[in-house]
Scaffold this motif. Structure first.
Motif, PDB file in Angstrom:
ATOM      1  N   ALA A  46       3.493   3.629   8.655  1.00  0.00           N
ATOM      2  CA  ALA A  46       4.595   3.528   9.612  1.00  0.00           C
ATOM      3  C   ALA A  46       5.928   3.877   8.949  1.00  0.00           C
ATOM      4  O   ALA A  46       6.763   4.575   9.542  1.00  0.00           O
ATOM      5  CB  ALA A  46       4.651   2.124  10.200  1.00  0.00           C
ATOM      6  N   ILE A 106       6.887  -0.008  16.766  1.00  0.00           N
ATOM      7  CA  ILE A 106       5.654  -0.066  15.987  1.00  0.00           C
ATOM      8  C   ILE A 106       5.091  -1.472  15.908  1.00  0.00           C
ATOM      9  O   ILE A 106       3.946  -1.675  15.549  1.00  0.00           O
ATOM     10  CB  ILE A 106       5.859   0.502  14.566  1.00  0.00           C
ATOM     11  CG1 ILE A 106       6.935  -0.279  13.806  1.00  0.00           C
ATOM     12  CG2 ILE A 106       6.207   1.975  14.637  1.00  0.00           C
ATOM     13  CD1 ILE A 106       7.080   0.145  12.368  1.00  0.00           C
ATOM     14  N   VAL A 198       1.110   0.670  19.203  1.00  0.00           N
ATOM     15  CA  VAL A 198       2.377   1.377  18.990  1.00  0.00           C
ATOM     16  C   VAL A 198       2.846   1.861  20.360  1.00  0.00           C
ATOM     17  O   VAL A 198       2.103   2.546  21.072  1.00  0.00           O
ATOM     18  CB  VAL A 198       2.211   2.566  18.025  1.00  0.00           C
ATOM     19  CG1 VAL A 198       3.501   3.379  17.948  1.00  0.00           C
ATOM     20  CG2 VAL A 198       1.806   2.083  16.642  1.00  0.00           C
TER      21      VAL A 198
END
Length: 270
Positions: A46, A106, A198
């Motif tokens: 991420a 996220i 996400v």
């Protein structure tokens, strides 16, 4: 006898040398294993998708499911107009500004901008969900709804405008491809392949390009307390009293709150 003794001493010395070398050989085996243990974790994936480092070949957002007309956070989008201590209604003019932009979330509460390659992928997914009915903000540009409007403030109340943007919530996962293999592979996922945790929120736009959403005028009954005026002309304690009401959704403010929805056709060009 002497020769036999020498032979035993010679074998013993070779044995000692072998035993000394064994730990060194074991250490040499451990080092490569440690060097290979470099697989990217979901949090590292991420972070790399956001910063776009040189080690990353590309990062993609892979969509799994979507929901249109999902309402965003409730926001106060005007100043607070004060009619406290007055037993009659008042006519006030409000300057309203509501802005929307694409967001990549996220994890709960954490929103990122996204690097170049991730941004391209997210933009492509947004284009996939744009059709004749829904026009989406799929890039990083901000869209704004701005207007001035005169409305009625109830007796002994404060009033302000609230807003909740309509958006398409596309959920999925991140897929990162690295230029060099880590732990024998180049592709890693965040949080995992096939996950739908996400979220990319694509604001929905009206035909003229302004944001679509729910807009309402909120009146909040004044507290029965004396308060002092702040520098910007609003009453400081009124701000405190209204702070809880600024978080509630339409019709959810309780018995001291009155909400009136304003159709966007009245304030936005069509």
């Amino acid at each position: 006898m002497t020769r036999a003794g020498s032979s035993r001493n010679h074998r013993s010395k070779k044995k000692r040398i072998t035993l000394m070398l064994a730990p060194l050989a074991a250490l040499a085996v451990v080092v490569p294993l440690m060097a290979q243990a470099g697989a990217a974790t979901p949090s590292e994936v991420a972070a790399d998708c956001q910063s776009d480092p040189a080690t990353l070949e590309k990062c993609e957002f892979v969509d799994v499911q979507f929901k249109r007309n999902s309402l965003g956070p409730n926001e106060r989008v005007s100043s607070i107009s004060d009619n406290c201590g007055i037993d009659s209604t008042a006519t006030k003019t409000f300057a309203v500004t509501a802005s929307v932009s694409r967001q990549i979330q996220i994890e709960t509460g954490r929103v990122i901008d996204g690097g170049i390659t991730l941004g391209e992928s997210v933009g492509a997914i947004g284009g996939k969900f744009t059709d004749q009915t829904f026009n989406l903000t799929s890039d990083t540009k901000t869209s704004t709804l701005t207007f001035s409007r005169t409305d009625t403030v109830l007796a002994n109340s404060t009033a302000f405008f609230m807003w909740s943007a309509k958006r398409t919530d596309v959920s999925g996962f991140l897929k990162a491809t690295y230029k060099e293999a880590q732990d024998g592979q180049t592709v890693f996922f965040s949080p995992s392949e096939g996950a739908a945790t996400v979220h990319v929120f694509y604001p929905q736009l009206l035909k003229d390009g302004t944001p679509d959403g729910r807009l309402w005028l909120r009146n909040v009954a004044c507290a029965a307390t004396t308060s002092t005026t702040s520098d910007d002309g609003n009453v400081a304690s009124l701000r405190d009293a209204a702070s809880d009401a600024e978080q509630a959704g339409f019709g959810e403010g309780g018995s001291t709150v009155t909400d009136v929805e304003i159709p966007l056709s009245e304030v936005a060009p069509q």
